[in-house]
Design an enzyme around this catalytic site. Structure first.
Site, PDB file in Angstrom:
ATOM      1  N   HIS A 148      -7.345   1.367  -6.055  1.00  0.00           N
ATOM      2  CA  HIS A 148      -8.628   1.132  -5.477  1.00  0.00           C
ATOM      3  C   HIS A 148      -9.991   1.318  -6.668  1.00  0.00           C
ATOM      4  CE1 HIS A 148      -6.382  -1.014  -2.213  1.00  0.00           C
ATOM      5  NE2 HIS A 148      -6.596   0.056  -1.431  1.00  0.00           N
ATOM      6  N   GLU A 252      -8.378  -3.364 -10.678  1.00  0.00           N
ATOM      7  CA  GLU A 252      -7.753  -2.631 -10.038  1.00  0.00           C
ATOM      8  C   GLU A 252      -6.025  -2.370 -10.738  1.00  0.00           C
ATOM      9  OE1 GLU A 252      -6.473  -1.492  -5.927  1.00  0.00           O
ATOM     10  OE2 GLU A 252      -7.970  -3.285  -5.296  1.00  0.00           O
TER      11      GLU A 252
END
Length: 296
Positions: A148, A252
């Site tokens: 993340h 990500e």
């Protein structure tokens, strides 16, 4: 980069790593290098102490297991005896962390595993994450994975993402329907929540105003998530500031479309490295594709 430890022992740390007290009295590890770069779990700063990652001012560890998994808000321990890794060159600060399931974790996801994470801060400020997940169970299990990484940007409407053009993606805003990216770069004019498939090993995020390019290098992670909630969703989210969407972009590395399956004793490895390099693309002096080619 860092993590909390589940006890109060102070293990011998590699050079460049230190344990300090973080939020709510929990231990955290900070990596520092001689030039002034530093990294911890929610922070990555350059030599000018500028924050390169985005964290909401209403940050919360809550969220559904399906959307976020559980490894992000668990107590990690410092790994005193990690298996050898070739990625341990001199002049780099690093720390080895390990996560094993608790009894409560096994109730949520009933599989035994070892999740090892090596966090490396290079002498030029590059941040590398190497994840290894080993099946220590007696039966196979399957999982998806994503780092993340939320980047701090000047104005998301002025940011371009290079390296994902012409690729197929799953659009989470349209029931994960599959489309093909049509533009020569990704720009942002509204909410975006896409999973790009079979992506290259390098992706560039060009921030015109700050004359900065983030370069993401990855291995073992074929997908890439691109997300920004925009105004309406940001206001509806309890853990996100109303106007903060303007100054963040999530890109990500991930493995989502084809989940990873491990047999007992097997290990999976994934790597993501992020760096911030100066660019003058906003004045037309730099072709962003050259950043992708030159950043190896």
């Amino acid at each position: 980069m860092a993590s909390s430890t589940s006890d109060h022992r102070r293990p011998l740390l590699p050079q460049g790593a230190e344990i300090t007290t973080g939020v709510n009295g929990l231990d955290k590890v900070i990596l520092r290098d001689i030039h002034g770069f530093s990294a911890e779990v929610t922070s990555w700063k350059n030599e000018y102490r500028e924050e390169l990652l985005f964290v909401s001012n209403k940050f919360s560890n809550h969220g559904s297991l399906e959307a976020h998994g559980f490894a992000r808000n668990r107590f990690w321990s410092i790994d005193d005896n990690p298996p050898p890794l070739s990625t341990n060159p001199p002049n780099k600060s690093y720390i080895d962390l390990i996560l094993k399931p608790s009894e409560d974790d096994l109730k949520i996801w009933p599989h035994s595993f070892e999740f090892r994470l090596r966090v490396i801060l290079g002498p030029g400020g590059d941040l590398m994450l190497i994840s290894r997940i080993r099946n220590t169970d007696t039966k196979p299990f399957t999982f998806t994975f994503a780092y993340h990484t939320y980047f701090s940007v000047s104005d998301v409407s002025e940011v371009r993402v290079e390296g994902l053009e012409t690729l197929d993606y799953l659009d989470n805003l349209q029931n994960k329907e599959r489309f093909t990216e049509q533009g020569d770069a990704i720009i942002f004019e509204g909410e975006v929540d896409k999973i790009y498939l079979s992506t290259p090993t390098k992706i560039a995020i060009i921030d015109h105003e700050r004359k900065r390019t983030f370069v993401i290098r990855k291995d073992g992670l074929p997908d890439a998530v691109v997300w920004n909630p925009w105004d309406k969703k940001a206001k509806a989210m309890t853990d996100f500031g109303d106007e903060q969407y303007k100054h963040m972009l999530c890109v990500e590395a991930a493995a989502i479309e084809k989940p990873v399956t491990l047999k007992p004793g097997e290990e999976w490895r994934g790597r993501q490295e992020i760096s911030a390099v100066p660019s003058s693309y906003c004045s037309g002096q730099l072709d962003p594709r050259k950043v992708l080619l030159s950043s190896s």
